[in-house]
Design an enzyme around this catalytic site. Sequence first.
Site, mmCIF file in Angstrom:
data_model
loop_
_atom_site.group_PDB
_atom_site.id
_atom_site.type_symbol
_atom_site.label_atom_id
_atom_site.label_comp_id
_atom_site.label_asym_id
_atom_site.label_seq_id
_atom_site.Cartn_x
_atom_site.Cartn_y
_atom_site.Cartn_z
ATOM 1 C CE LYS A 33 -1.429 1.706 4.021
ATOM 2 N NZ LYS A 33 -2.085 1.818 5.328
ATOM 3 N NE ARG A 41 -1.802 6.200 5.554
ATOM 4 C CZ ARG A 41 -3.101 6.101 5.776
ATOM 5 N NH1 ARG A 41 -3.897 7.114 5.492
ATOM 6 N NH2 ARG A 41 -3.613 5.004 6.275
ATOM 7 N N GLY A 80 -10.096 3.477 5.179
ATOM 8 C CA GLY A 80 -9.654 3.426 3.780
ATOM 9 C C GLY A 80 -8.755 2.231 3.488
HETATM 10 C C1 R5P Z 1 -0.799 2.124 8.785
HETATM 11 O O1 R5P Z 1 0.402 2.001 8.643
HETATM 12 C C2 R5P Z 1 -1.580 1.440 9.849
HETATM 13 O O2 R5P Z 1 -1.080 0.168 10.158
HETATM 14 C C3 R5P Z 1 -3.043 1.333 9.461
HETATM 15 O O3 R5P Z 1 -3.152 0.506 8.319
HETATM 16 C C4 R5P Z 1 -3.609 2.682 9.155
HETATM 17 O O4 R5P Z 1 -3.323 3.598 10.158
HETATM 18 C C5 R5P Z 1 -5.116 2.625 8.954
HETATM 19 O O5 R5P Z 1 -5.577 3.896 8.648
HETATM 20 P P1 R5P Z 1 -6.878 4.132 7.789
HETATM 21 O O6 R5P Z 1 -7.992 3.350 8.433
HETATM 22 O O7 R5P Z 1 -7.078 5.621 7.875
HETATM 23 O O8 R5P Z 1 -6.610 3.693 6.400
#
Ligand code: R5P
Length: 300
Positions: free
Chosen positions: A192, A194, A225
């Site tokens: 993923k 971000r 998300g």
């Molecule tokens: C990211 O590195 C974390 O492990 C979570 O995947 C993340 O914080 C989830 O955030 P959201 O629900 O806003 O996508």
Amino acid sequence: MKIFSGTSNKPLAQKIAKNLGIALSDLEVFVFPDGEKRVRILDKVLDEDVVVVQSTSGPTDENYMQLFFILDGLKRSGAKSITAVIPYFGYQRQDHMFRFGEAVSVKVIAKILESLGLNKLIAVDLHSIKIKEAFNIPVTHLSALSVFAKTIKEKGWNENSATLVSPDMGGVRRIKILSEILNNMPYAVIEKNRDLATGNVSAEKITGKIGKKAIIVDDMISSGGTIALAGEILKKNGAEEIYVFATHPVFSDKAPKILQESEVAKVYVTDTVFVPEEKRFPKLEILSVSEMIAESIKSS
Ligand code: R5P
């Protein structure tokens, strides 16, 4: 030993106290009309070992301020030692400078907690194992993976029927540990990305084979998300039943709707963060970490 709770997650504090066989001690949080708070410790703590439970989920700043005042009140009342149980540790995302000029918030919080006389910290599923290094006091880092493994086994899901999935590279260590606990359940990883400026997530590829039953494991759900995107990708790659196990239900405003409407069948979270009634949705199930925290307090 005495155990106190801030206002952010009293149901969890009550369960921990019950597991310890003691009642919660009293404190008062008075809110002035302009929002300022006054905290007063109402039980005697002179020469006592004291535990304070306060999750620093949203409103993070308010919950931290309350914790700071509780610690100060306890110190001024003569507590012998203070252990803070911060089941969800707010401001842990920023554990280093991702871009020049950024503040390292976890270090700021650590400095404040230590300056207030905190002796020990117990936290659950910190975002990174490096966060412990921000502290000079002992940090017990618990993990909800054992709670997840218990539920997965109870459901009868095993290495022949299910695949663990990390929704990002950062969670690889987590699923490797869970895979070991679950008799080497196979695992896959979604890569993923971000956008650091907007927070939007996009995915590039999957490493590993996806079976019919996929179990996504994550440390927290904020906007929802990451899980929604992982659900879509897994569905496209052959998964028929998708479940989620995430420790911290941080749940920003739209998260419950996004999760309910996503491809996942069930979202298991823990009670490190209190989920109010209006944020609960049919696919949600809450598991408790209270017993694990109580055991850790007993053994320290
Ligand atoms: C990211 O590195 C974390 O492990 C979570 O995947 C993340 O914080 C989830 O955030 P959201 O629900 O806003 O996508």
